[in-house]
Write an enzyme that holds these catalytic residues in place. Structure first.
Site, PDB file in Angstrom:
ATOM      1  N   HIS A  73       0.835  -1.207   0.000  1.00 38.61           N
ATOM      2  CA  HIS A  73       0.000   0.000   0.000  1.00 38.61           C
ATOM      3  C   HIS A  73       0.863   1.247   0.000  1.00 38.61           C
ATOM      4  O   HIS A  73       0.906   1.998   0.962  1.00 38.61           O
ATOM      5  CB  HIS A  73      -0.951  -0.035   1.194  1.00 38.61           C
ATOM      6  CG  HIS A  73      -2.054  -1.028   0.998  1.00 38.61           C
ATOM      7  ND1 HIS A  73      -2.630  -1.724   2.013  1.00 38.61           N
ATOM      8  CD2 HIS A  73      -2.676  -1.442  -0.127  1.00 38.61           C
ATOM      9  CE1 HIS A  73      -3.558  -2.526   1.530  1.00 38.61           C
ATOM     10  NE2 HIS A  73      -3.600  -2.373   0.239  1.00 38.61           N
ATOM     11  N   GLU A  93      -4.864  -9.032   2.658  1.00 33.32           N
ATOM     12  CA  GLU A  93      -4.220 -10.030   3.528  1.00 33.32           C
ATOM     13  C   GLU A  93      -5.268 -10.827   4.300  1.00 33.32           C
ATOM     14  O   GLU A  93      -5.144 -12.044   4.450  1.00 33.32           O
ATOM     15  CB  GLU A  93      -3.250  -9.338   4.498  1.00 33.32           C
ATOM     16  CG  GLU A  93      -2.469 -10.359   5.318  1.00 33.32           C
ATOM     17  CD  GLU A  93      -1.702  -9.728   6.465  1.00 33.32           C
ATOM     18  OE1 GLU A  93      -1.053  -8.685   6.258  1.00 33.32           O
ATOM     19  OE2 GLU A  93      -1.775 -10.277   7.570  1.00 33.32           O
ATOM     20  N   SER A 147      -2.980   2.036   3.799  1.00 33.93           N
ATOM     21  CA  SER A 147      -2.091   1.136   4.526  1.00 33.93           C
ATOM     22  C   SER A 147      -2.621   0.903   5.936  1.00 33.93           C
ATOM     23  O   SER A 147      -2.771   1.843   6.722  1.00 33.93           O
ATOM     24  CB  SER A 147      -0.690   1.753   4.582  1.00 33.93           C
ATOM     25  OG  SER A 147       0.040   1.186   5.642  1.00 33.93           O
TER      26      SER A 147
HETATM   27  S1  SF4 Z   1       3.770  -8.937   7.475  1.00 32.46           S
HETATM   28 FE1  SF4 Z   1       5.145  -7.437   8.413  1.00 32.46          FE
HETATM   29  S2  SF4 Z   1       7.139  -7.761   7.455  1.00 32.46           S
HETATM   30 FE2  SF4 Z   1       5.562  -8.718   6.180  1.00 32.46          FE
HETATM   31  S3  SF4 Z   1       4.974  -7.183   4.650  1.00 32.46           S
HETATM   32 FE3  SF4 Z   1       3.519  -7.029   6.325  1.00 32.46          FE
HETATM   33  S4  SF4 Z   1       4.374  -5.434   7.675  1.00 32.46           S
HETATM   34 FE4  SF4 Z   1       6.027  -6.147   6.329  1.00 32.46          FE
END
Ligand code: SF4
Length: 381
Positions: free
Chosen positions: A56, A151, A287
């Site tokens: 992001h 995610e 983000s």
């Molecule tokens: S999980 Fe943590 S280390 Fe991995 S991309 Fe996301 S913020 Fe970065």
């Protein structure tokens, strides 16, 4: 060794910048950017697609677009380039957030190897592994995350492959979920209340008897902890559990935040111990980890969430993002008329250090500084 979370002071005389001890780019983002640019170099003449935003961060994504990379989906999962137009000769890069099994299967069916240019962060994969581990012990997975975030969608998909899974966005939703555990609400209402948040075949009467909590890696650590503690307590009371029997109904997953999120959040707590006039948080407006840093700062002092130094229009005007209302707003006289002005600065895990440096330079340019930005920031940026 105990980590140091005290901020660094950059003393420019009339303006003093306190920089968080840990801020900005994390391993996962650097790794993803490296792989993406290497993919471009290794595949001249090929069409290269990114499943969605790499990370992001608008600058990083703009750089990739400039090198000819196209996005298949926007950040909300809407299809921009239809899958039907892809061929086995195309290259598709999986972003740091990972992706769903359904999308992987779709690409594989076209003949596109998704493992080859996969930038999924190992810390996200760690959450998937944790989900699988508790699934094997017949626990349902409760994902604490933003339901529409890439995610969380990916984690949901991976967990749901192994076990019943449900997503809660916040404590309010955890409390709502608990009412189906205690029987306070009829399970038939669950399907309406959590529509789009539970896995196929979820049986609310049965699947909420043994649970474990995992999280989107960038949530606020204290929020995830509070939700896990709350649901654990609900289970203890519902089933009269003791310390030795609690695992019969609640799996202790410990939090699944990544080290960067943890360090950046803890460093903000350290930063906020300094009495200052304002805080500036730099990062992409969509983000998740950056918005949580903003949330922490906002509790203590006036906070401005900006994505580049261009948002600081002048010494008296700043454009900044209100992530609660999702709109950019302006604030006049954001710098107090006194000296020294004390400003706290941090940035999210997907924010390049150059942006932070740009912000510091812009701020310092409004004052008769006694030191050069380059000299003072060299050790930190
Ligand atoms: S999980 Fe943590 S280390 Fe991995 S991309 Fe996301 S913020 Fe970065």
């Amino acid at each position: 060794m105990k980590k140091d979370f005290t901020p660094a002071l950059l003393d420019f005389g009339p303006v003093q910048i306190y920089l968080a001890r840990h801020f900005g780019f994390c391993y996962g983002v650097e790794n993803a950017i490296d792989i993406a640019f290497r993919t471009i170099d290794e595949n001249p003449g090929k069409r290269i697609f990114l499943l969605s935003e790499m990370i992001h961060n608008p600058q990083v994504n703009a750089d990739l677009v400039e090198r000819g990379v196209q996005f298949l989906q926007d950040t909300y999962g809407n299809q921009v380039v239809p899958y039907e137009t892809l061929t086995k000769d195309d290259v598709v890069i999986i972003p740091a957030f990972g992706t769903t099994l359904a999308i992987e299967e779709k690409l594989n069916a076209i003949g596109i190897a998704t493992h080859k240019y996969n930038t999924t962060c190992p810390f996200v994969e760690k959450v998937w592994n944790r989900s699988e581990q508790i699934a094997k012990k017949n626990y349902t997975v409760v994902v604490h995350g933003k339901p529409t975030h890439e995610e969380t969608r990916a984690t949901f998909s991976h967990a749901a492959y192994h076990t019943p899974t449900v997503v809660v966005n916040d404590m309010k939703e955890a409390i709502a979920l608990s009412k189906y555990i205690t029987g306070e609400k009829n399970v038939t209402e669950f399907y309406k209340e959590f529509a789009g948040r539970f896995s196929e075949g979820f049986d609310a009467a049965k699947d909420l008897q043994r649970i474990g909590v995992v999280n989107q890696t960038t949530m606020l650590a204290s929020d995830t902890q509070a939700i896990a503690d709350f649901l654990k307590q609900v289970m203890i009371e519902q089933y009269n559990l003791t310390a030795s029997t609690v695992e019969d109904h609640f799996s202790d997953t410990r939090d699944t935040l990544c080290y960067a999120t943890n360090d950046n959040q803890t460093a903000v707590y350290g930063l906020l111990e300094t009495k200052a006039d304002l805080a500036i948080v730099v990062g992409g407006y969509n983000s998740s980890n950056t918005s949580h840093l903003v949330e922490l700062c906002e509790e203590k002092l006036p906070t401005y969430f900006i994505n580049s130094e261009e948002k600081i229009i002048s010494s008296s005007l700043i454009w900044h993002f209100n992530f609660h209302t999702k709109e950019e707003i302006t604030t006049e006289n954001f710098l107090p008329a006194k000296t020294p002005v004390k400003i706290l600065i941090t940035s999210g895990a997907s924010c390049p250090d150059a942006l932070v440096e740009g912000v510091i330079e812009k701020l310092v340019s409004f004052f008769k500084s006694t030191a050069s930005v380059e000299a003072l920031t060299a050790a930190f940026l």
